[in-house]
Design a protein around this motif. Structure first.
Motif, PDB file in Angstrom:
ATOM      1  N   ASP A 166       0.869  -1.152  -0.022  1.00 12.16           N
ATOM      2  CA  ASP A 166      -0.081   0.176  -0.032  1.00 12.16           C
ATOM      3  C   ASP A 166       0.848   1.153   0.126  1.00 12.16           C
ATOM      4  OD1 ASP A 166      -2.394   1.799   0.321  1.00 12.16           O
ATOM      5  OD2 ASP A 166      -2.247   1.601   2.558  1.00 12.16           O
ATOM      6  N   PRO A 167       1.604   1.530  -1.170  1.00 14.16           N
ATOM      7  CA  PRO A 167       2.432   2.585  -1.312  1.00 14.16           C
ATOM      8  C   PRO A 167       1.693   3.840  -1.391  1.00 14.16           C
ATOM      9  CG  PRO A 167       2.217   1.593  -3.436  1.00 14.16           C
ATOM     10  CD  PRO A 167       1.220   0.925  -2.296  1.00 14.16           C
ATOM     11  N   PRO A 168       2.659   4.932  -1.295  1.00 15.58           N
ATOM     12  CA  PRO A 168       1.958   6.381  -1.541  1.00 15.58           C
ATOM     13  C   PRO A 168       1.546   6.146  -3.058  1.00 15.58           C
ATOM     14  CG  PRO A 168       4.241   6.482  -0.615  1.00 15.58           C
ATOM     15  CD  PRO A 168       4.005   5.045  -0.784  1.00 15.58           C
ATOM     16  N   TYR A 169       0.310   6.779  -3.381  1.00 19.80           N
ATOM     17  CA  TYR A 169      -0.214   6.668  -4.595  1.00 19.80           C
ATOM     18  C   TYR A 169       0.371   7.564  -5.426  1.00 19.80           C
ATOM     19  CZ  TYR A 169      -3.869   3.318  -3.006  1.00 19.80           C
ATOM     20  OH  TYR A 169      -4.591   2.131  -2.474  1.00 19.80           O
ATOM     21  N   GLN A 170       0.355   7.189  -6.852  1.00 23.11           N
ATOM     22  CA  GLN A 170       1.048   8.425  -7.624  1.00 23.11           C
ATOM     23  C   GLN A 170       0.106   9.339  -7.760  1.00 23.11           C
ATOM     24  OE1 GLN A 170       2.263   6.245 -11.203  1.00 23.11           O
ATOM     25  NE2 GLN A 170       3.404   8.005 -11.985  1.00 23.11           N
ATOM     26  N   GLY A 171       0.680  10.503  -7.933  1.00 27.98           N
ATOM     27  CA  GLY A 171       0.143  11.744  -8.104  1.00 27.98           C
ATOM     28  C   GLY A 171      -0.573  12.547  -6.930  1.00 27.98           C
ATOM     29  N   THR A 172      -0.672  11.634  -5.641  1.00 26.64           N
ATOM     30  CA  THR A 172      -1.536  12.230  -4.699  1.00 26.64           C
ATOM     31  C   THR A 172      -0.588  13.337  -4.072  1.00 26.64           C
ATOM     32  OG1 THR A 172      -0.742  10.200  -3.245  1.00 26.64           O
ATOM     33  CG2 THR A 172      -2.854  10.114  -4.256  1.00 26.64           C
ATOM     34  N   PHE A 179       8.602   9.750  -4.062  1.00 25.51           N
ATOM     35  CA  PHE A 179       8.460   8.438  -4.187  1.00 25.51           C
ATOM     36  C   PHE A 179       8.627   7.801  -5.574  1.00 25.51           C
ATOM     37  CE2 PHE A 179       6.381   4.267  -4.416  1.00 25.51           C
ATOM     38  CZ  PHE A 179       6.896   3.699  -3.478  1.00 25.51           C
ATOM     39  N   ASP A 180       9.521   7.145  -5.919  1.00 24.98           N
ATOM     40  CA  ASP A 180       9.836   6.992  -7.324  1.00 24.98           C
ATOM     41  C   ASP A 180       8.926   5.502  -7.712  1.00 24.98           C
ATOM     42  OD1 ASP A 180      10.996   5.688  -9.650  1.00 24.98           O
ATOM     43  OD2 ASP A 180      13.030   6.086  -9.189  1.00 24.98           O
ATOM     44  N   HIS A 181       7.995   5.952  -8.433  1.00 24.11           N
ATOM     45  CA  HIS A 181       6.853   4.739  -8.615  1.00 24.11           C
ATOM     46  C   HIS A 181       7.544   3.752  -9.540  1.00 24.11           C
ATOM     47  CE1 HIS A 181       3.745   6.561  -6.332  1.00 24.11           C
ATOM     48  NE2 HIS A 181       4.086   7.615  -6.784  1.00 24.11           N
ATOM     49  N   GLU A 182       8.399   4.138 -10.706  1.00 23.06           N
ATOM     50  CA  GLU A 182       8.704   3.224 -11.821  1.00 23.06           C
ATOM     51  C   GLU A 182       9.728   2.327 -10.934  1.00 23.06           C
ATOM     52  OE1 GLU A 182      11.491   3.513 -15.471  1.00 23.06           O
ATOM     53  OE2 GLU A 182      10.492   5.434 -14.914  1.00 23.06           O
ATOM     54  N   TYR A 184       9.420   1.619  -7.894  1.00 19.91           N
ATOM     55  CA  TYR A 184       8.528   0.703  -6.700  1.00 19.91           C
ATOM     56  C   TYR A 184       7.931  -0.532  -7.894  1.00 19.91           C
ATOM     57  CZ  TYR A 184       4.026  -0.805  -5.140  1.00 19.91           C
ATOM     58  OH  TYR A 184       2.992  -1.392  -4.534  1.00 19.91           O
ATOM     59  N   TRP A 185       7.662  -0.311  -8.998  1.00 18.58           N
ATOM     60  CA  TRP A 185       6.783  -1.373  -9.915  1.00 18.58           C
ATOM     61  C   TRP A 185       7.772  -2.340 -10.168  1.00 18.58           C
ATOM     62  CZ3 TRP A 185       1.898  -1.898  -9.199  1.00 18.58           C
ATOM     63  CH2 TRP A 185       1.033  -0.988  -9.019  1.00 18.58           C
ATOM     64  N   GLU A 186       9.147  -1.956 -10.691  1.00 21.56           N
ATOM     65  CA  GLU A 186       9.919  -2.742 -10.920  1.00 21.56           C
ATOM     66  C   GLU A 186      10.408  -3.699  -9.806  1.00 21.56           C
ATOM     67  OE1 GLU A 186      12.205  -4.998 -13.575  1.00 21.56           O
ATOM     68  OE2 GLU A 186      11.057  -3.146 -14.233  1.00 21.56           O
ATOM     69  N   TRP A 187      10.271  -3.148  -8.612  1.00 26.15           N
ATOM     70  CA  TRP A 187      10.577  -4.104  -7.570  1.00 26.15           C
ATOM     71  C   TRP A 187       9.479  -5.116  -7.086  1.00 26.15           C
ATOM     72  CZ3 TRP A 187       7.653  -4.314  -2.642  1.00 26.15           C
ATOM     73  CH2 TRP A 187       8.404  -4.998  -1.867  1.00 26.15           C
ATOM     74  N   VAL A 188       8.321  -4.552  -7.385  1.00 27.09           N
ATOM     75  CA  VAL A 188       7.330  -5.610  -7.438  1.00 27.09           C
ATOM     76  C   VAL A 188       7.262  -6.763  -8.246  1.00 27.09           C
ATOM     77  CG1 VAL A 188       4.667  -5.771  -7.750  1.00 27.09           C
ATOM     78  CG2 VAL A 188       5.354  -3.787  -6.389  1.00 27.09           C
ATOM     79  N   ARG A 189       7.535  -6.468  -9.635  1.00 25.97           N
ATOM     80  CA  ARG A 189       7.878  -7.453 -10.423  1.00 25.97           C
ATOM     81  C   ARG A 189       8.928  -8.292 -10.022  1.00 25.97           C
ATOM     82  NH1 ARG A 189       7.572  -2.620 -13.957  1.00 25.97           N
ATOM     83  NH2 ARG A 189       5.653  -2.511 -15.094  1.00 25.97           N
ATOM     84  N   ARG A 190       9.946  -7.839  -9.692  1.00 30.03           N
ATOM     85  CA  ARG A 190      11.133  -8.805  -9.081  1.00 30.03           C
ATOM     86  C   ARG A 190      10.814  -9.662  -8.037  1.00 30.03           C
ATOM     87  NH1 ARG A 190      14.448  -5.083  -8.206  1.00 30.03           N
ATOM     88  NH2 ARG A 190      14.552  -5.018  -6.176  1.00 30.03           N
ATOM     89  N   GLU A 201      -3.603   0.401  -5.393  1.00 30.32           N
ATOM     90  CA  GLU A 201      -3.364   1.761  -6.034  1.00 30.32           C
ATOM     91  C   GLU A 201      -4.690   2.068  -6.725  1.00 30.32           C
ATOM     92  OE1 GLU A 201      -2.068   4.331  -7.399  1.00 30.32           O
ATOM     93  OE2 GLU A 201      -0.044   4.585  -7.239  1.00 30.32           O
ATOM     94  N   TYR A 202      -4.485   3.387  -7.402  1.00 30.26           N
ATOM     95  CA  TYR A 202      -5.714   3.749  -8.383  1.00 30.26           C
ATOM     96  C   TYR A 202      -5.368   3.419  -9.781  1.00 30.26           C
ATOM     97  CZ  TYR A 202      -7.115   7.189  -4.706  1.00 30.26           C
ATOM     98  OH  TYR A 202      -7.480   7.638  -3.573  1.00 30.26           O
ATOM     99  N   THR A 203      -4.262   3.096 -10.177  1.00 31.52           N
ATOM    100  CA  THR A 203      -3.584   2.714 -11.407  1.00 31.52           C
ATOM    101  C   THR A 203      -2.393   1.929 -11.372  1.00 31.52           C
ATOM    102  OG1 THR A 203      -2.162   4.703 -11.865  1.00 31.52           O
ATOM    103  CG2 THR A 203      -4.560   4.756 -12.494  1.00 31.52           C
ATOM    104  N   ALA A 204      -2.220   1.225 -12.134  1.00 28.62           N
ATOM    105  CA  ALA A 204      -1.070   0.223 -12.321  1.00 28.62           C
ATOM    106  C   ALA A 204      -0.332   0.121 -13.921  1.00 28.62           C
ATOM    107  CB  ALA A 204      -1.136  -1.090 -12.037  1.00 28.62           C
ATOM    108  N   PRO A 205       0.797  -0.304 -13.948  1.00 31.47           N
ATOM    109  CA  PRO A 205       1.227  -0.673 -15.175  1.00 31.47           C
ATOM    110  C   PRO A 205       0.388  -1.280 -16.183  1.00 31.47           C
ATOM    111  CG  PRO A 205       3.114  -0.432 -13.759  1.00 31.47           C
ATOM    112  CD  PRO A 205       1.740  -0.563 -12.877  1.00 31.47           C
ATOM    113  N   PRO A 206       0.406  -1.741 -17.514  1.00 34.62           N
ATOM    114  CA  PRO A 206      -0.441  -2.651 -17.999  1.00 34.62           C
ATOM    115  C   PRO A 206       0.054  -4.119 -17.824  1.00 34.62           C
ATOM    116  CG  PRO A 206       1.236  -1.625 -19.549  1.00 34.62           C
ATOM    117  CD  PRO A 206       1.206  -0.839 -18.388  1.00 34.62           C
ATOM    118  N   ASP A 207       1.003  -4.610 -17.410  1.00 34.47           N
ATOM    119  CA  ASP A 207       1.265  -5.755 -17.026  1.00 34.47           C
ATOM    120  C   ASP A 207       0.877  -6.279 -15.591  1.00 34.47           C
ATOM    121  OD1 ASP A 207       3.292  -4.226 -16.144  1.00 34.47           O
ATOM    122  OD2 ASP A 207       4.807  -5.641 -15.815  1.00 34.47           O
TER     123      ASP A 207
END
Length: 241
Positions: A166-172, A179-182, A184-190, A201-207
């Motif tokens: 439950d990270p800081p939401y992008q754009g809030t 907060f480096d959202h890019e 963060y998402w790469e860390w989640v993938r790993r 989140e409100y939005t997420a990458p397409p994958d």
């Protein structure tokens, strides 16, 4: 605990999803890298629960609450005391800094302005600080077995765990640049390579696949409210479209 971005309003919607995944996969370790107000972790049923946050004051606060601390019997939360702590936090124990910064502040924003006893529109008095602390004390029985620790999410290592983010939401407000959202998402993938990772989140990458949604009205201040759709995402499996 009342906390900015808290999942208190949707914890009873999301926690059954998490608990079912834990049960179905025989998972024994549950991790929250952004434990915040502990409003989700208190509902999770797992053999081991670890709650991390990079706010050292917050972690000390939760550890002190686990030990039986009752701030209402030890602190007279006046505007003056709030100001002393805000202006010189190093002079106070970290749990007292968190107490002021989260429980005695407007709308749970970190030192966002003193919130104590106020007169309401119907001429009654409401003690927001007292309410905030009493809500925290109600959480105590449900977080006794949680292992809290101060850590940046990027330092965490795990295998075979369920990780709820439950990270800081992008754009809030307040997190647009901090907060480096890019990353963060790469860390989640790993982390998803060896764990099950769920993300609010409100939005997420397409994958990423959305597995749950709910519209909520969020109060920004006493004159401003917005509607937003809370979502729960999970990384798509390789090959999924």
């Amino acid at each position: 605990m009342k906390y900015m971005g808290s999942k208190a309003r949707i914890a009873k919607d999301i926690s059954p999803i998490i608990n079912q995944i834990i049960k179905d996969n025989g998972i024994t370790l549950y991790i929250e890298p952004f434990v915040g107000g502990a409003n989700m972790i208190q509902h999770i049923e797992c053999q081991k629960r670890h709650g991390y946050d990079n706010n050292k004051y917050l972690i000390s606060f939760w550890e002190k609450i686990q030990q039986g601390w009752n701030p209402l019997t030890e602190v007279e939360m006046t505007r003056e005391y709030y100001g002393f702590v805000r202006d010189d936090p190093d002079h106070f124990e970290p749990e007292y800094v968190a107490l002021c910064g989260f429980c005695a502040t407007y709308n749970a924003k970190w030192f966002g302005g003193y919130a104590g006893t106020v007169k309401t529109k119907i001429n009654t008095y409401r003690n927001y600080y007292d309410e905030a602390v009493r809500n925290v004390l109600k959480q105590r029985p449900y977080i006794q077995s949680v292992q809290f620790a101060c850590s940046d999410y990027r330092q965490l290592q795990a295998e075979g765990a369920l990780i709820y983010c439950d990270p800081p939401y992008q754009g809030t407000t307040g997190y647009k640049d901090d907060f480096d959202h890019e990353a963060y998402w790469e860390w989640v993938r790993r982390m998803s390579q060896k764990n099950i990772v769920l993300c609010s989140e409100y939005t997420a990458p397409p994958d990423f696949e959305c597995i749950w949604t709910k519209e909520l009205t969020t109060t920004l201040d006493k004159n401003s409210r917005i509607k937003a759709v809370e979502k729960l995402f999970i990384p798509m499996k390789e090959g999924a479209a």
